[in-house]
Scaffold this motif. Structure first.
Motif, PDB file in Angstrom:
ATOM      1  N   THR A  41      53.201  57.836  54.039  1.00  0.00           N
ATOM      2  CA  THR A  41      53.129  59.042  53.199  1.00  0.00           C
ATOM      3  C   THR A  41      53.612  58.742  51.779  1.00  0.00           C
ATOM      4  O   THR A  41      53.013  59.208  50.799  1.00  0.00           O
ATOM      5  CB  THR A  41      53.964  60.175  53.827  1.00  0.00           C
ATOM      6  N   GLU A  83      49.922  65.410  54.789  1.00  0.00           N
ATOM      7  CA  GLU A  83      50.416  65.523  56.150  1.00  0.00           C
ATOM      8  C   GLU A  83      50.705  67.006  56.401  1.00  0.00           C
ATOM      9  O   GLU A  83      51.284  67.682  55.552  1.00  0.00           O
ATOM     10  CB  GLU A  83      51.738  64.745  56.193  1.00  0.00           C
ATOM     11  N   ASP A 158      46.222  62.011  55.006  1.00  0.00           N
ATOM     12  CA  ASP A 158      47.484  61.623  55.636  1.00  0.00           C
ATOM     13  C   ASP A 158      47.525  62.142  57.073  1.00  0.00           C
ATOM     14  O   ASP A 158      47.689  63.335  57.305  1.00  0.00           O
ATOM     15  CB  ASP A 158      48.662  62.175  54.819  1.00  0.00           C
ATOM     16  N   GLU A 159      47.360  61.240  58.017  1.00  0.00           N
ATOM     17  CA  GLU A 159      47.424  61.548  59.455  1.00  0.00           C
ATOM     18  C   GLU A 159      46.557  62.733  59.871  1.00  0.00           C
ATOM     19  O   GLU A 159      47.084  63.730  60.384  1.00  0.00           O
ATOM     20  CB  GLU A 159      48.878  61.804  59.871  1.00  0.00           C
TER      21      GLU A 159
HETATM   22 MG   LIG Z   1      53.899  60.196  56.992  1.00  0.00          MG
END
Ligand SMILES: [Mg+2]
Ligand SMILES: Nc1ncnc2c1ncn2[C@@H]1O[C@H](COP(=O)(O)OP(=O)(O)O)[C@@H](O)[C@H]1O
Length: 233
Positions: A41, A83, A158-159
């Protein structure tokens, strides 16, 4: 398109990234895999101008963007899906989509919203509902749609799989592949290494803030060290 040279970031005494170098070519879909706390991140936030950089350089389309503010990075064509998606839960789906277009001043925002609805029919049905009332998968689609509203050249995710059921994750990754096929360059950060390596062209492995491996995703998928550390084999 994107080039990162010897990037280092820290939070006071904690070294989050140390000497990270990587590049992304136009039209590629690249992933960064690594465990929780590896620094993924932090790296995306550094690219987006949201993270203080201690050392190193970031170039986008030959421009040095190392010291740019986040809205200037966005104007150059980099969009990040954070995220946890970062939606405004008490704004409607459509209002969230509109917010993605804030860096633009052309007259095509409405037609782009229509394109998003064509791609995600569920979002048209839910367009006037609060984003916070949607399921996790639907919210991720709003987040993707909102990022696309800025017409990004480079999309940072992000993810995207976090907290979603496997079948929804598959759907999201199908969308990501469609985006790549339509010419958007994509950088995906994932803890789910199998998924990330399955859909990307190339990948980097981040451990404790350092890039420890990189290569073709399919090669990494077969690599013994990767299998052992990230694929539970
Ligand atoms: Mg992260
Ligand atoms: N706001 C913060 N303050 C202090 N340390 C942080 C902060 N954010 C992240 N860190 C630390 O930096 C390291 C990298 O975090 P992060 O980039 O969030 O990793 P990842 O996204 O791979 O899980 C971790 O050790 C984490 O604890």
């Amino acid at each position: 398109m994107l080039k990162i040279d010897n990037l280092s970031c820290n939070y006071k005494q904690i070294i989050a990234l140390s000497d990270v170098s990587l590049h992304i070519n136009r039209g590629e879909i690249v992933s960064l895999i690594g465990a929780n706390g590896a620094g993924k991140t932090t790296l995306l936030r550094a690219i987006s101008g949201l993270q203080k950089i201690r050392d190193g350089k970031i170039y986008f389309d030959e421009n040095d963007i190392t010291k740019l503010e986040s809205h200037d990075v966005a104007k150059l064509g980099i969009a990040q899906i954070p995220e946890g998606r970062g939606l405004f839960s008490i704004l409607s789906v459509e209002e969230n989509l509109r917010l993605g277009a804030y860096v633009r001043d052309d007259g095509e925002v409405r037609s782009d919203i229509e394109k998003i609805y064509a791609q995600f029919p569920t979002l048209r049905e839910k367009s006037q509902e609060y984003a916070g009332t949607l399921s996790g998968g639907q919210q991720q689609m709003v987040a993707v749609g909102r990022a696309l509203m800025s017409r990004p050249k480079l999309l940072l995710l992000d993810e995207p799989s976090m907290g979603l059921a496997p079948i929804i994750v598959e759907e999201i990754f199908e969308v990501i592949k469609t985006l790549r096929d339509s010419g958007t360059t994509i950088f995906i950060v994932e803890q789910n290494a199998f998924l990330a390596l399955s859909v990307t062209d190339r990948a980097y492995v981040l451990e404790n803030g350092k890039i420890v491996m990189s290569g073709d995703s399919l090669e990494l998928l077969k690599d013994e060290r990767v299998k052992e550390a990230y694929l539970g084999a």
